[in-house]
Write a protein that holds these residues in place. Structure first.
Motif, short mmCIF file in Angstrom:
data_model
loop_
_atom_site.label_atom_id
_atom_site.label_comp_id
_atom_site.label_asym_id
_atom_site.label_seq_id
_atom_site.Cartn_x
_atom_site.Cartn_y
_atom_site.Cartn_z
N GLY A 1 0.79 -1.22 0.00
CA GLY A 1 0.00 0.00 0.00
C GLY A 1 0.82 1.27 0.00
O GLY A 1 0.56 2.19 -0.76
N ARG A 2 1.85 1.32 0.83
CA ARG A 2 2.65 2.55 0.89
C ARG A 2 3.47 2.74 -0.37
O ARG A 2 3.70 3.85 -0.81
N MET A 3 3.92 1.63 -0.99
CA MET A 3 4.68 1.75 -2.23
C MET A 3 3.79 2.28 -3.36
O MET A 3 4.24 3.04 -4.21
N VAL A 4 2.53 1.91 -3.35
CA VAL A 4 1.58 2.44 -4.34
C VAL A 4 1.41 3.93 -4.14
O VAL A 4 1.45 4.72 -5.10
N ALA A 5 1.27 4.35 -2.90
CA ALA A 5 1.13 5.78 -2.60
C ALA A 5 2.38 6.55 -3.01
O ALA A 5 2.29 7.64 -3.57
N TRP A 6 3.56 5.97 -2.76
CA TRP A 6 4.80 6.62 -3.14
C TRP A 6 4.93 6.70 -4.66
O TRP A 6 5.38 7.69 -5.20
N SER A 7 4.52 5.64 -5.34
CA SER A 7 4.58 5.62 -6.79
C SER A 7 3.69 6.72 -7.39
O SER A 7 4.08 7.40 -8.33
N ILE A 8 2.53 6.89 -6.82
CA ILE A 8 1.62 7.95 -7.29
C ILE A 8 2.24 9.32 -7.03
O ILE A 8 2.17 10.21 -7.87
N GLU A 9 2.86 9.48 -5.87
CA GLU A 9 3.47 10.76 -5.51
C GLU A 9 4.60 11.14 -6.47
O GLU A 9 4.66 12.28 -6.93
N VAL A 10 5.48 10.21 -6.79
CA VAL A 10 6.61 10.55 -7.67
C VAL A 10 6.21 10.58 -9.14
O VAL A 10 6.94 11.14 -9.96
N SER A 11 5.06 10.02 -9.50
CA SER A 11 4.62 10.06 -10.89
C SER A 11 4.24 11.48 -11.33
O SER A 11 4.14 11.76 -12.52
N LYS A 12 4.08 12.38 -10.38
CA LYS A 12 3.76 13.78 -10.68
C LYS A 12 4.95 14.53 -11.28
O LYS A 12 4.78 15.57 -11.89
N PHE A 13 6.15 13.98 -11.08
CA PHE A 13 7.36 14.69 -11.48
C PHE A 13 7.98 14.05 -12.72
O PHE A 13 7.71 12.91 -13.05
N SER A 14 8.82 14.83 -13.36
CA SER A 14 9.52 14.36 -14.54
C SER A 14 10.84 13.70 -14.09
O SER A 14 11.86 14.36 -13.95
N LEU A 15 10.75 12.40 -13.85
CA LEU A 15 11.90 11.65 -13.38
C LEU A 15 12.46 10.79 -14.51
O LEU A 15 11.71 10.20 -15.26
N GLN A 16 13.77 10.74 -14.58
CA GLN A 16 14.44 9.88 -15.53
C GLN A 16 15.41 9.01 -14.74
O GLN A 16 16.18 9.52 -13.94
N PHE A 17 15.34 7.71 -14.93
CA PHE A 17 16.19 6.78 -14.21
C PHE A 17 17.32 6.31 -15.12
O PHE A 17 17.07 5.90 -16.24
N GLU A 18 18.55 6.37 -14.61
CA GLU A 18 19.72 5.94 -15.36
C GLU A 18 20.59 5.03 -14.49
O GLU A 18 20.66 5.25 -13.28
N PRO A 19 21.24 4.04 -15.12
CA PRO A 19 22.14 3.18 -14.33
C PRO A 19 23.43 3.91 -13.98
O PRO A 19 23.80 4.87 -14.59
#
Length: 64
Positions: A46-64
């Protein structure tokens, strides 16, 4: 799995404290952990879903 949860929490805390920067800039997250999949997994706690929704508002790019 706990490592990913801790990294996700660090990302959430950063986004809360630095909200003005997260809203106005593209953020590049450099990590070798699969945080990118956090947005796509349906079987998250549940908390990971809430966190995922929270960070989906931002323009994040993940790189190795």
């Amino acid at each position: 799995y706990q490592t990913i949860e801790k990294l996700a929490l660090a990302l959430i805390n950063s986004s809360i404290r630095l909200r003005q920067y997260f809203q106005s800039h593209q953020i590049i997250v450099k990590t070798d952990h699969p945080l990118k999949q956090m947005h796509r997994k349906l079987e998250l706690t549940g908390r990971m879903v809430a966190w995922s929704i929270e960070v989906s508002k931002f323009s994040l790019q993940f790189e190795p």
